[in-house]
Design a protein around this motif. Sequence first.
Motif, short mmCIF file in Angstrom:
data_model
loop_
_atom_site.label_atom_id
_atom_site.label_comp_id
_atom_site.label_asym_id
_atom_site.label_seq_id
_atom_site.Cartn_x
_atom_site.Cartn_y
_atom_site.Cartn_z
N GLU A 453 16.91 13.52 -108.22
CA GLU A 453 15.82 13.34 -107.25
C GLU A 453 16.37 13.31 -105.83
O GLU A 453 15.75 13.86 -104.91
N LEU A 454 17.52 12.67 -105.63
CA LEU A 454 18.14 12.66 -104.31
C LEU A 454 18.53 14.07 -103.89
O LEU A 454 18.37 14.45 -102.72
N ASN A 455 19.02 14.87 -104.82
CA ASN A 455 19.38 16.26 -104.52
C ASN A 455 18.15 17.06 -104.10
O ASN A 455 18.20 17.85 -103.14
N ASP A 456 17.03 16.88 -104.79
CA ASP A 456 15.79 17.58 -104.43
C ASP A 456 15.32 17.19 -103.04
O ASP A 456 14.88 18.04 -102.25
N LEU A 457 15.40 15.91 -102.72
CA LEU A 457 14.98 15.45 -101.39
C LEU A 457 15.91 15.98 -100.30
O LEU A 457 15.46 16.31 -99.20
N PHE A 458 17.21 16.06 -100.61
CA PHE A 458 18.16 16.54 -99.61
C PHE A 458 17.90 18.01 -99.28
O PHE A 458 18.01 18.42 -98.11
N ILE A 459 17.56 18.81 -100.28
CA ILE A 459 17.25 20.22 -100.02
C ILE A 459 16.02 20.35 -99.13
O ILE A 459 15.99 21.17 -98.21
N ILE A 460 15.00 19.52 -99.38
CA ILE A 460 13.79 19.56 -98.54
C ILE A 460 14.14 19.19 -97.10
O ILE A 460 13.71 19.86 -96.15
N TRP A 461 14.92 18.13 -96.92
CA TRP A 461 15.30 17.70 -95.57
C TRP A 461 16.14 18.78 -94.89
O TRP A 461 15.94 19.08 -93.70
N LEU A 462 17.06 19.36 -95.63
CA LEU A 462 17.98 20.35 -95.06
C LEU A 462 17.23 21.61 -94.63
O LEU A 462 17.38 22.09 -93.50
N VAL A 463 16.41 22.16 -95.53
CA VAL A 463 15.79 23.47 -95.29
C VAL A 463 14.61 23.36 -94.32
O VAL A 463 14.48 24.17 -93.38
N ASP A 464 13.75 22.37 -94.52
CA ASP A 464 12.51 22.31 -93.73
C ASP A 464 12.64 21.47 -92.46
O ASP A 464 11.87 21.68 -91.51
N ILE A 465 13.58 20.54 -92.42
CA ILE A 465 13.67 19.65 -91.25
C ILE A 465 14.88 19.98 -90.39
O ILE A 465 14.76 20.37 -89.23
N TYR A 466 16.08 19.82 -90.95
CA TYR A 466 17.29 19.97 -90.13
C TYR A 466 17.43 21.39 -89.57
O TYR A 466 17.71 21.57 -88.38
N HIS A 467 17.26 22.41 -90.41
CA HIS A 467 17.43 23.79 -89.94
C HIS A 467 16.35 24.22 -88.95
O HIS A 467 16.54 25.22 -88.24
N ASN A 468 15.25 23.51 -88.89
CA ASN A 468 14.13 23.91 -88.02
C ASN A 468 13.91 22.92 -86.88
O ASN A 468 12.85 22.93 -86.26
N ARG A 469 14.90 22.08 -86.60
CA ARG A 469 14.79 21.11 -85.51
C ARG A 469 15.73 21.52 -84.38
O ARG A 469 16.85 21.96 -84.63
N GLN A 470 15.27 21.38 -83.14
CA GLN A 470 16.10 21.75 -82.00
C GLN A 470 17.40 20.97 -82.01
O GLN A 470 17.43 19.77 -82.26
N HIS A 471 18.48 21.69 -81.71
CA HIS A 471 19.82 21.09 -81.74
C HIS A 471 20.38 21.04 -80.33
O HIS A 471 20.32 22.04 -79.59
N GLY A 472 20.94 19.90 -79.96
CA GLY A 472 21.47 19.75 -78.61
C GLY A 472 22.61 20.69 -78.30
O GLY A 472 22.79 21.11 -77.16
N GLY A 473 23.41 21.05 -79.30
CA GLY A 473 24.54 21.95 -79.07
C GLY A 473 24.16 23.41 -79.03
O GLY A 473 25.03 24.26 -78.78
N LEU A 474 22.87 23.74 -79.24
CA LEU A 474 22.42 25.13 -79.26
C LEU A 474 21.45 25.42 -78.11
O LEU A 474 20.67 26.38 -78.18
N VAL A 475 21.48 24.60 -77.09
CA VAL A 475 20.66 24.79 -75.89
C VAL A 475 19.19 24.91 -76.25
O VAL A 475 18.49 25.87 -75.87
N GLY A 476 18.69 23.98 -77.05
CA GLY A 476 17.28 23.92 -77.35
C GLY A 476 16.83 24.77 -78.52
O GLY A 476 15.67 24.68 -78.92
N ARG A 477 17.71 25.59 -79.09
CA ARG A 477 17.32 26.40 -80.24
C ARG A 477 17.59 25.63 -81.54
O ARG A 477 18.41 24.71 -81.57
N THR A 478 16.90 26.06 -82.58
CA THR A 478 17.14 25.45 -83.89
C THR A 478 18.27 26.20 -84.58
O THR A 478 18.57 27.36 -84.26
N PRO A 479 18.92 25.58 -85.57
CA PRO A 479 19.97 26.30 -86.30
C PRO A 479 19.47 27.59 -86.95
O PRO A 479 20.19 28.61 -86.95
N LEU A 480 18.24 27.58 -87.48
CA LEU A 480 17.72 28.79 -88.12
C LEU A 480 17.49 29.89 -87.09
O LEU A 480 17.76 31.07 -87.35
#
Length: 768
Positions: A453-480
């Motif tokens: 269950e933790l693995n399933d939640l981590f994939i959701i956080w990784l794919v839908d949240i982290y990769h689509n959130r603005q990153h300070g090291g990318l000058v306002g762009r998201t990793p994706l």
Amino acid sequence: MTPQIRLQPGTVVKVEGVLHRVKGRNHIGLNLQTLGEMPVVVTRPHDEVARLYFARPRRFEVVETVSAKLPIGVVDNLNRQIDTFDIRYQDEAIKRLDYVRACDTFFADGTFKKVMVDYAKIAALTAEERRRRDAELKGIEPQYLPLEKVSGAALRQWHRRWCKAGRNIVALVPLNDRKGRTGFKLDPEVEKMIARRVREDWLLLEGPPLSHVILMIQDDVNEINKARVTELAIPDAMTVRRWVDANVSEFEKVFHREGKAAAEQRFRHVKAAPISTHPLEIVEIDHTWLDVLIVDEAGDEVKVGRGKKKKTARPWLTVAVCTTTRMIMGYYLTLERPSWTSVMNCLRMGILPKDLEGHQVTSTWPVFGVPQVLKLDNGKEFHSRSINAAAGQLRMELRYMPRAKPHLKGKVERLLGTVARDFCAYLPGRTFRDVRERGDYESEERAAFTLQELNDLFIIWLVDIYHNRQHGGLVGRTPLQQWNELSGMGVRLPPSADDLSPLISLVVDRTIRSTGITFLGLNYQSESLKGIRRRRGFHYGQQFLVKIDPYNVGEILVLVDEKTGWEAVPCEDPSISEGVSLTEWKDTVKLARKMTANGDRVAHQTLINAMKLLRAEAERKGAKARKLTQIDADWFRENLDAPWFDVSPDPSEPSDRGSLAKPPSRKALIKPPKMPAVGYLASGAQAGKEDEVSSLASQPNEHAVGVVIGELERSAPTAELALQGAEHRRATFSVEATARASTHRATAAPGPLADGDDDNDLDNWTAE
């Protein structure tokens, strides 16, 4: 968005059986020209190329072109993989790789030309750089280390050979095996004496000087010579010192004679942080202990005083991140401490395309490919020879960071902090940073999620949240967004999609007997193995490298010929091996032992019943087979020949052991070797019941048989499959009880081997 596939123009590829030559690439796809009298240029989209390359069977293959001007020895070596060579040859090839890569770098920027004088200059500069890095690693000044001597002619030969072989690291392997015998070789008996004295008397914190140990060695040889007709040559001091230099590393010397702290201080690696510009140019990898507790998948509890509480544990996360785009390349969640298994599983996930089917995500995870540079810390799991060989096979560079310098791997360190603050912050069962921050929060009581269950939640956080959130090291762009913008620069594919599976295989040494290869009681046979025993040069007891897929024991890979590489050999009994993992097979034998009368050999049907019983119980509890860990791998290597695995997989072979030449003891049959606490059922669904059943099954009385049957009936709905072994014991109990009581001492220990070939007699009663 699929990234562009990057292949060198002129590369020959096979697409669905047709040979093509790469002409170039654009944003649409690869431009390929068919080979033949009437060539045709076609364009294959990048997403189609990726799909065909990773398909099973493969429909897009890169054909390695080899120049006809290469030496015969190099051409023969190109048919082998780097991990099949002697360790010394692997190290030399890795060293030469630094020199030829330096040539490519200097020739590309126009600093030097491909003439003898410039080759000599490049060799000198590379030698200085290698000495500087070695000095930083050892914590000493560079002038105290010897400088490698590589001539311009030698470097030019390496570089030309490397380029003609398609930049394959195997082309850099020395051809010393084709030379005549040179130098002095020690007698094996003398070498054993030197190794024993060096290990027992010199590699100690209180060890005497090496000169004193040399005198001990010479005295040992003199004592042996008194009882020999042909005397052994007494090694002189220089011979012993050369042996020590060749077989004991500087790190081992400092570690054993000066202590762990001195070794870590002297051999730390220091390297400046590089800057990356395209996807997967530099990937950083690291581990962290997540600040959350997870529960046992079966919901088991442990006793605490007079009450009970949940069975909990903190998982480990291994993660790899692309420094250019901040996209997570791959990860691995486990309950075991980080090891080579964690690293290899993380890399394998990162290199392959991501399958998100069955996960509740709305975004994509388009990352795949081979990193150009992999940055790691100095953990021992990153310094294994297997990882270095894998890096050479995948053609990626390993860069080790010094201790206490986390800023040199700042991207992955920041990601791990984000995981702790963002992902773990909202999970029940948090452990917090310290006791004061936790306060009265009961982490163990509030833990709710299992590892899956933790693995399933981590994939959701990784794919839908982290990769689509603005990153300070990318000058306002998201990793994706950053990945999609730079994906046109292309990513590298592995030399072969088949190179990834052996990275997580269990490698052992096995001998080939008349029945084939035996591994944990299973026999593997093929026509190739039969022919090996008849070929010239074969001798009994010869060891062969064997790779076992930890998730399928139905087939093994055997290095029967170093030129052709690994060959698949099937199990003779696929009904009990096909699709069965190592941990499942171990638990099947364990349960089958409990279902079999004491002293009897486990029957084929009992194995099938035990396997069905375990799978039914796992399905009922919702458990899944767990992945092989370093603890499992070490346990299997230590217990390859344990009599506990002596089973009867042949349906025609009786379970009665009365005719065997050397039956194992009752203790060896009933009690398994010491093994990891968690077995095939990751949930631990039968952990408590199996211990109780095992203790009852070892009691020689009829009442215990009935209790075993009752316990198995209550453990799963399909427990009637397990009754055959217990009923057999009930039927034979009344007849054999008196005989067993009187002959117990005589049959408890293994008897002498029968006359004849020892290996054949061993085949009759124990698993190899």
